[in-house]
Scaffold this active site. Structure first.
Site, PDB file in Angstrom:
ATOM      1  NE  ARG A 155      -3.656   0.134   2.386  1.00  0.00           N
ATOM      2  CZ  ARG A 155      -4.273   0.314   3.431  1.00  0.00           C
ATOM      3  NH1 ARG A 155      -4.213  -0.183   4.716  1.00  0.00           N
ATOM      4  NH2 ARG A 155      -5.086   1.451   3.460  1.00  0.00           N
ATOM      5  CD  GLN A 200     -13.142   7.246   8.876  1.00  0.00           C
ATOM      6  OE1 GLN A 200     -13.330   6.124   9.600  1.00  0.00           O
ATOM      7  NE2 GLN A 200     -14.110   7.756   8.203  1.00  0.00           N
ATOM      8  CG  ASN A 201      -8.699   8.072   3.452  1.00  0.00           C
ATOM      9  OD1 ASN A 201      -9.540   7.387   4.020  1.00  0.00           O
ATOM     10  ND2 ASN A 201      -9.051   9.068   2.906  1.00  0.00           N
ATOM     11  CB  VAL A 202      -3.146   5.040   6.512  1.00  0.00           C
ATOM     12  CG1 VAL A 202      -3.710   4.826   7.478  1.00  0.00           C
ATOM     13  CG2 VAL A 202      -3.528   4.057   5.266  1.00  0.00           C
ATOM     14  CG  HIS A 262      -8.254   5.056  11.322  1.00  0.00           C
ATOM     15  ND1 HIS A 262      -9.322   4.836  10.491  1.00  0.00           N
ATOM     16  CD2 HIS A 262      -8.638   5.245  12.803  1.00  0.00           C
ATOM     17  CE1 HIS A 262     -10.378   4.578  11.464  1.00  0.00           C
ATOM     18  NE2 HIS A 262     -10.181   5.065  12.598  1.00  0.00           N
ATOM     19  CB  CYS A 307      13.634   3.690  20.799  1.00  0.00           C
ATOM     20  SG  CYS A 307      13.553   4.356  19.018  1.00  0.00           S
ATOM     21  N   GLY A 359     -17.001  10.495   1.740  1.00  0.00           N
ATOM     22  CA  GLY A 359     -16.463   9.106   1.439  1.00  0.00           C
ATOM     23  C   GLY A 359     -16.227   8.109   2.396  1.00  0.00           C
ATOM     24  CG  ASN A 364     -20.409   7.950   1.083  1.00  0.00           C
ATOM     25  OD1 ASN A 364     -19.016   8.112   0.859  1.00  0.00           O
ATOM     26  ND2 ASN A 364     -21.004   6.960   1.124  1.00  0.00           N
ATOM     27  CG  LEU A 365     -20.407   6.096  -5.358  1.00  0.00           C
ATOM     28  CD1 LEU A 365     -20.331   7.120  -6.413  1.00  0.00           C
ATOM     29  CD2 LEU A 365     -19.463   4.867  -5.579  1.00  0.00           C
TER      30      LEU A 365
HETATM   31  P1  OAD Z   1     -15.226   2.300   3.340  1.00  0.00           P
HETATM   32  O1  OAD Z   1     -14.606   1.341   2.370  1.00  0.00           O
HETATM   33  O2  OAD Z   1     -15.765   1.323   4.525  1.00  0.00           O
HETATM   34  O3  OAD Z   1     -16.350   3.098   2.769  1.00  0.00           O
HETATM   35  C1  OAD Z   1     -15.892   3.757   1.543  1.00  0.00           C
HETATM   36  C2  OAD Z   1     -17.197   4.742   1.172  1.00  0.00           C
HETATM   37  O4  OAD Z   1     -16.582   5.545   0.012  1.00  0.00           O
HETATM   38  C3  OAD Z   1     -18.343   3.860   0.613  1.00  0.00           C
HETATM   39  O5  OAD Z   1     -19.606   4.196   1.530  1.00  0.00           O
HETATM   40  C4  OAD Z   1     -18.146   4.271  -0.814  1.00  0.00           C
HETATM   41  O6  OAD Z   1     -19.621   4.106  -1.195  1.00  0.00           O
HETATM   42  C5  OAD Z   1     -17.818   5.455  -0.915  1.00  0.00           C
HETATM   43  N1  OAD Z   1     -17.396   6.066  -2.169  1.00  0.00           N
HETATM   44  C6  OAD Z   1     -16.529   5.168  -3.000  1.00  0.00           C
HETATM   45  N2  OAD Z   1     -16.147   5.949  -4.039  1.00  0.00           N
HETATM   46  C7  OAD Z   1     -16.394   7.014  -3.852  1.00  0.00           C
HETATM   47  C8  OAD Z   1     -16.328   8.329  -4.745  1.00  0.00           C
HETATM   48  N3  OAD Z   1     -15.786   8.181  -5.772  1.00  0.00           N
HETATM   49  N4  OAD Z   1     -16.692   9.290  -4.340  1.00  0.00           N
HETATM   50  C9  OAD Z   1     -17.514   9.197  -2.869  1.00  0.00           C
HETATM   51  N5  OAD Z   1     -17.727   8.350  -2.222  1.00  0.00           N
HETATM   52  C10 OAD Z   1     -17.217   7.201  -2.788  1.00  0.00           C
HETATM   53  O7  OAD Z   1     -13.799   3.188   4.008  1.00  0.00           O
HETATM   54  P2  OAD Z   1     -14.024   4.090   5.224  1.00  0.00           P
HETATM   55  O8  OAD Z   1     -15.324   4.317   5.592  1.00  0.00           O
HETATM   56  O9  OAD Z   1     -13.095   4.816   5.027  1.00  0.00           O
HETATM   57  O10 OAD Z   1      -9.850   1.625   9.422  1.00  0.00           O
HETATM   58  O11 OAD Z   1     -13.345   2.880   6.169  1.00  0.00           O
HETATM   59  C11 OAD Z   1     -13.331   3.373   7.496  1.00  0.00           C
HETATM   60  C12 OAD Z   1     -12.303   2.470   8.255  1.00  0.00           C
HETATM   61  O12 OAD Z   1     -12.468   1.027   7.851  1.00  0.00           O
HETATM   62  C13 OAD Z   1     -10.860   2.609   7.692  1.00  0.00           C
HETATM   63  O13 OAD Z   1     -10.045   3.828   8.034  1.00  0.00           O
HETATM   64  C14 OAD Z   1     -10.221   1.337   8.030  1.00  0.00           C
HETATM   65  C15 OAD Z   1     -11.005   0.400   7.779  1.00  0.00           C
HETATM   66  O14 OAD Z   1     -11.179  -0.757   8.494  1.00  0.00           O
HETATM   67  C16 OAD Z   1      -8.678   0.984   9.699  1.00  0.00           C
HETATM   68  O15 OAD Z   1      -8.034   0.579   8.922  1.00  0.00           O
HETATM   69  C17 OAD Z   1      -8.409   1.230  11.277  1.00  0.00           C
END
Ligand code: OAD
Length: 239
Positions: A59, A91-93, A109, A120, A176, A202-203
């Site tokens: 990644r 929440q993005n890395v 995150h 250390c 998103g 959101n999508l």
């Molecule tokens: P998800 O994969 O759960 O959700 C992504 C969201 O983005 C979905 O609701 C999609 O419909 C939407 N989406 C996709 N493409 C899009 C676009 N072009 N424009 C707008 N929206 C779009 O990802 P997160 O909600 O970020 O945590 O997930 C939350 C956490 O779950 C992450 O940070 C990660 C994961 O487990 C850890 O790793 C601790």
């Protein structure tokens, strides 16, 4: 957008989807090919560090192949031009908010471009692989660096700072994110409890969509620049 001074923006994987980074859930999502328990928990790292390091090395390497998209750039513009308080909680890395120029960003995150030495306790910028057991640049010990990522069961970063901003927010905007993971999924309720308006982009409607005053569905690359224009154009005409 009268009477809005303080803005908190929460972003999730969907904002980086149009840059070519996979989201987590849904078809072709990152969690489709992997079990969370195998790659995103401290227990997984203890059991099979090579697998976990390989997952995050891939990644991290992918970051070099992608660019910020119109949504990241629009938020960076808002960050630069918004006169009130503003906090982008991601929440993005990935590092796409920063590469677009945003400054007021918090990674709850963790970050792919940061490593954490379990010997250390130092954290440092890191853009190479971790699978080959590198020495810690701080203490010199080999093989004790882990990705500086918050795994399931660990405490997200910056929660005090984020809670404070949510308490003071006039507007909370979620972009998103599926709303599947707490505590981020509960931010809308915290902000609303203190009287903030809430907007989701959101999508498709997220799991907590009903908490928002307004939900706009579509691609972040289109919705976010249009919303930023709405926020900034009254300021331009007022000046
Ligand atoms: P998800 O994969 O759960 O959700 C992504 C969201 O983005 C979905 O609701 C999609 O419909 C939407 N989406 C996709 N493409 C899009 C676009 N072009 N424009 C707008 N929206 C779009 O990802 P997160 O909600 O970020 O945590 O997930 C939350 C956490 O779950 C992450 O940070 C990660 C994961 O487990 C850890 O790793 C601790």
């Amino acid at each position: 957008m009268q009477d809005i001074s303080n803005i908190v923006i929460l972003t999730g994987a969907g904002i980086s989807a149009e840059s070519g980074l996979a989201t987590f859930r849904g078809p072709d999502g990152l969690w489709e090919g992997h079990r969370v328990e195998d790659v995103a928990t401290p227990e997984a790292f203890a059991r099979d560090p090579a697998l976990v390091q390989a997952f995050y090395d891939a990644r991290r390497a992918r970051l070099a192949e992608v660019e910020p998209n119109a949504a990241h750039r629009a938020l960076a513009r808002l960050d630069a031009e918004w006169p009130g308080d503003l906090l982008i909680v991601t929440q993005n890395v990935d590092d796409l908010h920063e590469r677009a120029g945003a400054k007021r960003v918090r990674h709850m995150h963790g970050e792919l471009t940061s490593a954490w030495c379990l010997d250390c306790d130092a954290r440092m910028r890191w853009d190479k692989d971790l699978c080959d057991h590198p020495n810690c640049p701080q203490c010199g010990v080999a093989g004790r660096l882990r990705p500086d990522i918050v795994w399931f069961g660990e405490m997200p970063y910056e929660m005090e700072r984020i809670d404070r901003a949510l308490m003071e927010a006039d507007l909370f905007v979620s972009i998103g994110t599926s709303g599947a993971v707490y505590p981020a999924a509960g931010f809308v309720q915290t902000a609303r409890y203190r009287g903030a308006r809430a907007l989701e982009m959101n999508l498709d409607p997220s799991l907590g969509s009903y908490h928002f005053h307004e939900s706009r569905t579509g691609r972040a690359g289109e919705l976010v620049p249009a919303w930023v224009e709405e926020m900034l154009s009254p300021l331009g005409s007022a000046g």
